[in-house]
Design a protein around this motif. Structure first.
Motif, PDB file in Angstrom:
ATOM      1  N   ILE A 144      32.566  67.387   7.686  1.00 53.84           N
ATOM      2  CA  ILE A 144      32.280  67.094   6.287  1.00 53.84           C
ATOM      3  C   ILE A 144      31.124  66.099   6.250  1.00 53.84           C
ATOM      4  CG2 ILE A 144      33.142  66.091   4.132  1.00 53.84           C
ATOM      5  CD1 ILE A 144      35.918  67.042   4.847  1.00 53.84           C
ATOM      6  N   THR A 145      30.236  66.269   5.282  1.00 54.10           N
ATOM      7  CA  THR A 145      29.078  65.401   5.107  1.00 54.10           C
ATOM      8  C   THR A 145      29.168  64.700   3.761  1.00 54.10           C
ATOM      9  OG1 THR A 145      27.696  66.867   6.442  1.00 54.10           O
ATOM     10  CG2 THR A 145      26.556  65.335   4.989  1.00 54.10           C
ATOM     11  N   SER A 146      28.695  63.452   3.713  1.00 48.97           N
ATOM     12  CA  SER A 146      28.695  62.711   2.458  1.00 48.97           C
ATOM     13  C   SER A 146      27.610  61.639   2.497  1.00 48.97           C
ATOM     14  CB  SER A 146      30.058  62.055   2.221  1.00 48.97           C
ATOM     15  OG  SER A 146      30.042  61.268   1.029  1.00 48.97           O
ATOM     16  N   HIS A 147      27.151  61.225   1.302  1.00 42.84           N
ATOM     17  CA  HIS A 147      26.233  60.090   1.208  1.00 42.84           C
ATOM     18  C   HIS A 147      26.997  58.769   1.322  1.00 42.84           C
ATOM     19  CE1 HIS A 147      22.595  62.298   0.293  1.00 42.84           C
ATOM     20  NE2 HIS A 147      23.230  62.991  -0.640  1.00 42.84           N
ATOM     21  N   ASN A 148      28.318  58.829   1.243  1.00 40.28           N
ATOM     22  CA  ASN A 148      29.131  57.612   1.302  1.00 40.28           C
ATOM     23  C   ASN A 148      30.115  57.699   2.469  1.00 40.28           C
ATOM     24  OD1 ASN A 148      30.435  55.216   0.756  1.00 40.28           O
ATOM     25  ND2 ASN A 148      31.634  56.015  -0.934  1.00 40.28           N
ATOM     26  N   PRO A 149      30.002  56.817   3.462  1.00 41.34           N
ATOM     27  CA  PRO A 149      30.918  56.897   4.613  1.00 41.34           C
ATOM     28  C   PRO A 149      32.355  56.542   4.257  1.00 41.34           C
ATOM     29  CG  PRO A 149      29.590  54.896   4.720  1.00 41.34           C
ATOM     30  CD  PRO A 149      29.038  55.708   3.581  1.00 41.34           C
ATOM     31  N   GLU A 150      32.569  55.881   3.113  1.00 46.48           N
ATOM     32  CA  GLU A 150      33.921  55.450   2.759  1.00 46.48           C
ATOM     33  C   GLU A 150      34.874  56.627   2.618  1.00 46.48           C
ATOM     34  OE1 GLU A 150      36.355  52.925  -0.686  1.00 46.48           O
ATOM     35  OE2 GLU A 150      34.161  52.993  -0.712  1.00 46.48           O
ATOM     36  N   ILE A 151      34.425  57.700   1.962  1.00 49.98           N
ATOM     37  CA  ILE A 151      35.318  58.845   1.769  1.00 49.98           C
ATOM     38  C   ILE A 151      35.604  59.535   3.100  1.00 49.98           C
ATOM     39  CG2 ILE A 151      33.470  60.516   1.235  1.00 49.98           C
ATOM     40  CD1 ILE A 151      35.477  61.766  -0.783  1.00 49.98           C
ATOM     41  N   LEU A 152      34.636  59.535   4.008  1.00 50.80           N
ATOM     42  CA  LEU A 152      34.859  60.141   5.319  1.00 50.80           C
ATOM     43  C   LEU A 152      35.900  59.349   6.101  1.00 50.80           C
ATOM     44  CD1 LEU A 152      31.196  61.052   6.355  1.00 50.80           C
ATOM     45  CD2 LEU A 152      32.861  62.433   5.102  1.00 50.80           C
ATOM     46  N   GLN A 153      35.827  58.021   6.012  1.00 45.41           N
ATOM     47  CA  GLN A 153      36.818  57.200   6.699  1.00 45.41           C
ATOM     48  C   GLN A 153      38.202  57.399   6.108  1.00 45.41           C
ATOM     49  OE1 GLN A 153      36.088  55.239   9.552  1.00 45.41           O
ATOM     50  NE2 GLN A 153      38.328  55.481   9.592  1.00 45.41           N
ATOM     51  N   GLN A 154      38.269  57.575   4.783  1.00 45.69           N
ATOM     52  CA  GLN A 154      39.558  57.831   4.137  1.00 45.69           C
ATOM     53  C   GLN A 154      40.167  59.137   4.646  1.00 45.69           C
ATOM     54  OE1 GLN A 154      37.989  57.544   0.032  1.00 45.69           O
ATOM     55  NE2 GLN A 154      39.619  56.052  -0.362  1.00 45.69           N
ATOM     56  N   ILE A 155      39.330  60.156   4.805  1.00 42.68           N
ATOM     57  CA  ILE A 155      39.820  61.449   5.287  1.00 42.68           C
ATOM     58  C   ILE A 155      40.262  61.340   6.742  1.00 42.68           C
ATOM     59  CG2 ILE A 155      39.156  63.839   5.782  1.00 42.68           C
ATOM     60  CD1 ILE A 155      37.220  63.638   3.365  1.00 42.68           C
ATOM     61  N   ILE A 156      39.479  60.653   7.554  1.00 42.77           N
ATOM     62  CA  ILE A 156      39.838  60.436   8.959  1.00 42.77           C
ATOM     63  C   ILE A 156      41.186  59.710   9.059  1.00 42.77           C
ATOM     64  CG2 ILE A 156      39.213  59.170  11.062  1.00 42.77           C
ATOM     65  CD1 ILE A 156      36.239  59.719  10.283  1.00 42.77           C
ATOM     66  N   ASP A 157      41.358  58.675   8.231  1.00 45.41           N
ATOM     67  CA  ASP A 157      42.618  57.912   8.237  1.00 45.41           C
ATOM     68  C   ASP A 157      43.798  58.789   7.816  1.00 45.41           C
ATOM     69  OD1 ASP A 157      41.178  55.701   8.991  1.00 45.41           O
ATOM     70  OD2 ASP A 157      41.115  54.813   6.986  1.00 45.41           O
ATOM     71  N   TYR A 158      43.555  59.652   6.816  1.00 42.63           N
ATOM     72  CA  TYR A 158      44.619  60.541   6.333  1.00 42.63           C
ATOM     73  C   TYR A 158      45.027  61.517   7.431  1.00 42.63           C
ATOM     74  CZ  TYR A 158      47.046  63.954   3.383  1.00 42.63           C
ATOM     75  OH  TYR A 158      47.977  64.812   2.831  1.00 42.63           O
ATOM     76  N   PHE A 159      44.042  62.071   8.141  1.00 42.96           N
ATOM     77  CA  PHE A 159      44.344  62.976   9.247  1.00 42.96           C
ATOM     78  C   PHE A 159      45.052  62.242  10.386  1.00 42.96           C
ATOM     79  CE2 PHE A 159      40.620  66.070   8.174  1.00 42.96           C
ATOM     80  CZ  PHE A 159      41.409  66.655   7.198  1.00 42.96           C
ATOM     81  N   GLU A 160      44.628  60.991  10.651  1.00 47.37           N
ATOM     82  CA  GLU A 160      45.244  60.224  11.737  1.00 47.37           C
ATOM     83  C   GLU A 160      46.722  59.968  11.461  1.00 47.37           C
ATOM     84  OE1 GLU A 160      44.433  56.226  14.452  1.00 47.37           O
ATOM     85  OE2 GLU A 160      43.360  56.496  12.572  1.00 47.37           O
ATOM     86  N   GLU A 161      47.058  59.761  10.178  1.00 49.66           N
ATOM     87  CA  GLU A 161      48.462  59.576   9.810  1.00 49.66           C
ATOM     88  C   GLU A 161      49.286  60.816  10.110  1.00 49.66           C
ATOM     89  OE1 GLU A 161      48.521  58.540   5.706  1.00 49.66           O
ATOM     90  OE2 GLU A 161      47.492  56.634   5.990  1.00 49.66           O
ATOM     91  N   ARG A 162      48.604  61.940  10.275  1.00 51.36           N
ATOM     92  CA  ARG A 162      49.267  63.206  10.572  1.00 51.36           C
ATOM     93  C   ARG A 162      49.000  63.646  12.012  1.00 51.36           C
ATOM     94  NH1 ARG A 162      48.906  61.722   6.014  1.00 51.36           N
ATOM     95  NH2 ARG A 162      50.209  62.426   4.284  1.00 51.36           N
TER      96      ARG A 162
END
Length: 282
Positions: A208-226
């Motif tokens: 996934i690509t974004s101009h804001n790294p914050e949303i990417l980190q949120q997604i990474i954290d969500y996946f890590e919880e799983r």
């Protein structure tokens, strides 16, 4: 004076606004580009656009007012984003990634390649608005399709989730969204700004690509919880600054199960089919 550079997103928004009746003066004021510089840019890039004279601009302005009234006569579910559910969260994620909210009107738009026009019909059937339109953004390019609606209520509700005019660079999973709908939101965001592919060595990739790294980190954290090991966020500042992450191998199978957890959910068929094609080869 440095040469004008426009991103595809900004150029598309300029063309949409102009074709919808905004004057060149209005374009200049909104996007902070000199009118003559823009005209020169259109000529140099072979963009097929007719620059209206004063008489044509006045006539177009009057027609735009009539058109806006006509468009508003189409049925719109003004309360679609007023309550949370999995479908609403999915559309929220997609609009966060690929939608456009007008600053000076109540227009919400999504423009995609025409091959995804069937997908935009989902927005039309679910939310209402104007029928999906088909057009060429510039001469010699592939056709584009557009969905839009006019709704002050939807615009206000979207703002609660951080979807506002000129949102580029501010995308994030809204803290006002219930966590039970995160997977739907992420699937929507992936369908807008993500990709899945096969690399030259035969390995599968999900990113996934974004101009804001914050949303990417949120997604990474969500996946890590799983139980999906975290990956690093990469930066590409060659033109517009973009951030991205990539998952490979077994992580992709787990991500698939998280995102496509039910047969009745919404998704972009082209990416869903690619996901299945890749997983079948593994």
């Amino acid at each position: 004076m440095p040469k004008l550079k426009l991103s595809n997103e900004e150029l598309n928004n300029i063309l949409i606004d102009y074709n919808n009746g905004m004057s060149m003066s209005g374009i200049t004021k909104k996007y902070h580009h000199d009118k003559n510089t823009l005209k020169k840019y259109f000529i140099e890039h072979n963009i097929n656009i007719h620059i209206r004279n004063k008489s044509e601009s006045l006539s177009c302005s009057q027609e735009k007012k009539k058109s806006d009234l006509l468009k508003r006569s189409y049925m719109v579910n003004d309360n679609y984003f007023s309550s949370q559910n999995n479908k609403m969260a999915y559309f929220l994620g997609f609009i966060m990634a690929d939608g456009n909210v007008a600053k000076n009107s109540n227009r919400i738009q999504i423009c995609l390649a025409e091959k995804d026009s069937e997908f935009l019909e989902l927005f039309y059937k679910e939310i209402g608005g104007t029928p999906v339109a088909h057009y060429f953004a510039r001469k010699g390019t592939q056709p584009i399709c557009r969905w839009e609606c006019l709704s002050s209520k939807i615009k206000k509700d979207l703002s609660i989730y951080g979807i506002i005019p000129h949102k580029t660079g501010f995308a994030k999973i809204p803290n006002t969204l219930k966590k039970e709908f995160y997977s739907d939101f992420i699937r929507g965001y992936f369908d807008g700004d993500g990709n899945i592919w096969i690399e030259k060595n035969g390995a599968a990739g999900f990113g996934i690509t974004s101009h804001n790294p914050e949303i990417l980190q949120q997604i990474i954290d969500y996946f890590e919880e799983r139980d999906i090991p975290p990956v690093k966020i990469n930066i590409d500042n060659r033109s517009n600054i973009n951030y991205s992450f990539k998952y490979r191998k077994q992580a992709i199978k787990k991500i698939y199960k998280i995102l496509y957890y039910d047969k009745e959910i919404f998704y972009l068929k082209r990416k869903f089919d690619k996901f299945n094609e890749i997983l079948l080869k593994k």
